[in-house]
Design an enzyme around this catalytic site. Sequence first.
Site, mmCIF file in Angstrom:
data_model
loop_
_atom_site.group_PDB
_atom_site.id
_atom_site.type_symbol
_atom_site.label_atom_id
_atom_site.label_comp_id
_atom_site.label_asym_id
_atom_site.label_seq_id
_atom_site.Cartn_x
_atom_site.Cartn_y
_atom_site.Cartn_z
ATOM 1 N N HIS A 1 -0.300 -11.120 2.981
ATOM 2 C CA HIS A 1 -0.185 -10.963 1.691
ATOM 3 C C HIS A 1 -0.959 -12.247 1.462
ATOM 4 O O HIS A 1 -0.352 -13.394 1.483
ATOM 5 C CB HIS A 1 0.466 -10.442 1.374
ATOM 6 N N ASP B 1 -2.563 -6.361 -5.718
ATOM 7 C CA ASP B 1 -1.936 -6.111 -5.048
ATOM 8 C C ASP B 1 -0.711 -7.473 -5.299
ATOM 9 O O ASP B 1 -0.968 -8.595 -5.331
ATOM 10 C CB ASP B 1 -1.992 -6.657 -3.029
#
Lengths: 531, 531
Positions: free
Chosen positions: A345, A172
Amino acid sequence: MIMEYEDDAIVIDCGVMFPDAEMLGVDLVIPDFSYVYERAEKVRGIVITHGHEDHIGALPYVLPKLQTPVYGTKLALGLIRARLEEHGLLGDADLREIQPLQELRLGAFQLKFFHVCHSIPNGVGIAITTPVGTVVHSGDYKFDQTPVDGIGPDFHTLGELGGRGVLAVFGDSTYADRPGYSDSEQVIYESFESVFAEASGRIIVSTFASLISRIQQVMEVSAEYGRMVAVVGRSMETNVPRAIDLGFLDPPDGVLIDKDDIDHVEPEELTIICTGSQGEPTSALARMANRDHRLIRIQPGDTVVLSSSPIPGNEELVNRTIDRLFRQGANVVYEKIKPVHVSGHGSQEELKLLLGMLRPEYVVPIHGEYRHLVHHARLAESVGIPADNVLIAENGDIIEFTSTSGRIVDKVPAGYVFVDGLGVGDVGAEVLRDRRRLAGDGILIAAITVDRRTGALIDEPDLISRGFLYEPESSDVLDRAKKLLGQTLESEASTEPDWTYLKSKVRNTLGRRLYAETRRRPMIISVVTEV
Amino acid sequence: MIMEYEDDAIVIDCGVMFPDAEMLGVDLVIPDFSYVYERAEKVRGIVITHGHEDHIGALPYVLPKLQTPVYGTKLALGLIRARLEEHGLLGDADLREIQPLQELRLGAFQLKFFHVCHSIPNGVGIAITTPVGTVVHSGDYKFDQTPVDGIGPDFHTLGELGGRGVLAVFGDSTYADRPGYSDSEQVIYESFESVFAEASGRIIVSTFASLISRIQQVMEVSAEYGRMVAVVGRSMETNVPRAIDLGFLDPPDGVLIDKDDIDHVEPEELTIICTGSQGEPTSALARMANRDHRLIRIQPGDTVVLSSSPIPGNEELVNRTIDRLFRQGANVVYEKIKPVHVSGHGSQEELKLLLGMLRPEYVVPIHGEYRHLVHHARLAESVGIPADNVLIAENGDIIEFTSTSGRIVDKVPAGYVFVDGLGVGDVGAEVLRDRRRLAGDGILIAAITVDRRTGALIDEPDLISRGFLYEPESSDVLDRAKKLLGQTLESEASTEPDWTYLKSKVRNTLGRRLYAETRRRPMIISVVTEV
C-alpha cells in the site's frame, strides 16, 4: 461498494474481513448486502480490482443471491475460480476477463481499467465515467517504480484522466498514517541476498500465498545461490502452480522440487517457501514451530524468514511462532530485524501523488480503519482539495454526486454478517454475547427435579460446571452452593410450581453465592424436570 | 528469581504477567512459587528493583505464604503499600526501605543497590556479592543521559563493579531486538511542545499511571502554555497524590485542579491527564471514546495524546479507541504520528554498554520473550563473551555458579498460576480448554428423563443452547437434532440403563448431526434424570 445511476448499478469488489478478538468462534465476516439484493435487477456486474481475499472472499456467499457477471483480470479470476470451486459454485458463475486499458460498458457506466502495483500482480484501478462525471476507484496500490514483474504504475492513464477532469477519487487509505513513500519490492532482493549469503543450513521463507512477486524473488535468489525450492502449505501449494499456469510466476529452470523430496537435498542447497507468516495455528510454519509438521522438523542451522508484517491483531500469534522457532535452534529473521517485507500500500506521498495527478473535485477515502480515513482526508486537504469536498463515509453511507455537487445524503443498514462453519448470519450479537460470557467465566448447570403437583424438590439438586473452576480442587465451593440451593428451594415449595420464578430463584441464589465466593459470574442454566 | 547459597536465599522481584488472548477470563498470571515456598525458611528477604506491576504485583499472593521482609526504594514501597492495602495485607507486611548506594547484608549475600533510569523513578539495579563472586542484576534500565528527574545512570558504581570483577550479569532483554539507543525522555518535551502549540481546545493526555516523569512533563508543558491540569482515572488519581507526597512528582505551583472543576475552565486552558493508554475497556480514555465517561464528553477541537506504546496483544484495543475518538471529532496524536512516547528499556547499544562496563564472565539474559533473550545473547557474544558463557535460561531453570564455572544444571516446575476473581490456581489447563471450546462454538445441553428401571425415555429430550446458534432463526436445526436424539434413545432402551453409555450416545448422536448441519462443535452436556 455499489454505484447507482438511475436503473443501473455496479458493485466494486466483494471481500471478507477477518474476525477480531471479540467475534468469538467466527470464521469470516462478510458485508451485509441486503441493500444490493433489494436492487438485484439493476446490477450490471461485480467488478473486481484484484484477487486478495478482502476483495473477492465474499463472492461465494453473494453470488448465489445475486446472479450477475463478475469482471476481473486473469489472475483475479483464477483465484475466484478456486474459491467458487471449493463452494461448488463454479458452474453457475459468469466470470468475464478484463485487461488493463480495456474499456467496458455496464449500463450507464463506462469503465476503463488501469494497471496498479500492489502486493499481488495484475491489480487494476477503475475509471468509471458516468453521466455526471468520472469517478476513479484506486484499487489497492502503491507507486512502485521498480516492481518485480517490471510493470510499473500507469502514469499515462492517470495523467490523461486528470487532464480530462475527474469528479471524485475513491482512494485506498490503508497506509495514510505512514509518512514518505513505501519501499519498492526491489529492496527485498538486498535483504534476501544478505540472508542467503549468511545462511549455512536450510532457508525457510514464509509469506502470503498471494504475494506472487515475493515468491518469484525467493525463487530467483535461491537459483542464484544454488538452492532448490520446495513449496509447502495448502494455499501456497494451490497458488504457485496456478500462478505459473496463468503466467504470473516464472521459476528459474529446474529450481522447483517436490516437497516430498526435501530430505534428498542437502540443507545448504534447499529453500522452502511456506504459509504461516501470520502465525495461523494450522499453517505450515506454525506446525513446524510446534514440531507437528508431517515433513519438516526444524533443526539448528535452519534460517527462517518471516517475509510479512503481522496484520493488526495477529502480533501475539506471530511472536509466539518466532519464539518457538528460536527455541528449536533456528535463526529467525523478521521485519524488525531486517527489511524482509515491504507493504503493497502507498504511503502519504503516494496518496498525494495520486491526487496530484488526478486533481479531482471530490475525495472519498476508502479502505483502512477510521483513523486512516481521517489521515487521508487531511492529506487531501493539504494538496488543495477543499475540506467540504472531502467526504469521510462509513459502511452504509450513501453519497450523492451531481456534476456540481457531492455529499453524504443517507445511511442504510450495512453491518457485518458473520460466517461460522456453514452458518451465514445465524451468529449475531446475542450468540456472541453468550460466547463472551462463557469464555470469561464458564457455565454452571443446575439440574433440579421437582414434584409436578407440589413443586417440592425431589432429590438434591445437581450442579455441573464447565470452564468455571477446577472441580476436583474446588468441589467444596460447589458443594456449599448445592446445599444452599437445596435449602432455598425446599423452603420455597408451594402448591403450584412456577417455572419462571423457580429458574430466576436458582439463578439468583447460585449467582450471588458464587460471586461472593469466587468473584466470578458463570452463566447459570437451570434444567428443571417435573415428575 | 531466587538466589541460593547454602542455607541462605533471596528472592528478586515478585511480579505479575497479564493474560494473553488464550487465557480466557483470567485476570492475572503469577509465577508458580512452590520451589520458593519449599525453601521458605532459607529466604532472607524479597528485594524489589522498582515499582512496576510486573515486579511487585504478585506480592499480595506470595507474602501470605512467605513471611519475609520486602526491601525496596521509597517509591517502590509506596506502590507496594497501596497493593497490600487493597488486599488487607498491609498490617502483616515487613517493608524495609533501601536507598541507591546502600549496602545490605542478607545471609551469605552482600547487596549494593545502584540507581538506574527507567519509565518509573527510583529504580535500582543490584550488585550481589556472594562467596563465589559478584552477580549484577540490572533491573529494568536504559541509559538516559538527560532524564526528567535529573538523576542519570550510575556509571560510577557500574565502572567500579566492572573494575573489581563481575562473575555474571543478569540483564534486561526487553528491547534486545532494537538497534541503536533508546531516546531520552527529553525528546518528549519537543513533541509535547508542538502538540500544545497547535491545540486550540482541550488537551487530553493518556499514559501509564506509573510513568511519573511523563506526568511531570505534561504538567510542566501545561504550565508553560497557561493550562491547568486535572487528573482522571482510578490508578492515576491514586498514584499522582502518592508520588507528590513521596517527593517524586513536583507540579508547578497552582497548575493542578480538581477533576470536578473541569467544566469551569476554558478548553484552551485545560489539560487532562488520564488512564487508558492501552485501550483497557474500563479505563477513563476508553469510557470517553465510548461516550460513557461521567465527567468528560469528547468534543470537536479536543486533542487526545496517547503517550504510550501498545503492549503486544493490546493493538486492537488501542486502535479501536483511536478510531472512536476520531469519530467524535477529536484530533488524536499517537506514537505512529509523532514521537509522543519513548521506551524505558535500553536498546542494543545500551545493552552492550552495560556489558562493556561490567565485563562479566557470564551473561544471563532476563526479561522479555524468548526471541529477546536470543538477541541479547548474540549481543553478549558480539562484545566478546564466549558463547558457552552466555546462558539462556527459562522459568524454572537452575543455574549453578562456582567461582570458575556457570551452567544450567536442572529444571524445576515453575509454570504459571492463574488468578481469576478470588481464585488463585483453581483455573488451570482444563478449565481454559473448556472456556476456549465454549467461546468457539457455545454449548448444547440435552435434558433427558429416563425410567429408572427400564432406561426407557420418558418425554422427548429437551435441548438448550447458548452461544451456539441463534435459536429463533435456527430452531429447525435443533428440532431435527431433538427428533433424531429421541429416536436413537428409544431404540436403545434396555433393561438396565448405563449412564456412561447413555451420555456418550447422546454426545455422539448430537455432535455428529450438528457438525454435519453447521460445521460447529458445541460442547454437549447431557443432564439425565432417572425417575
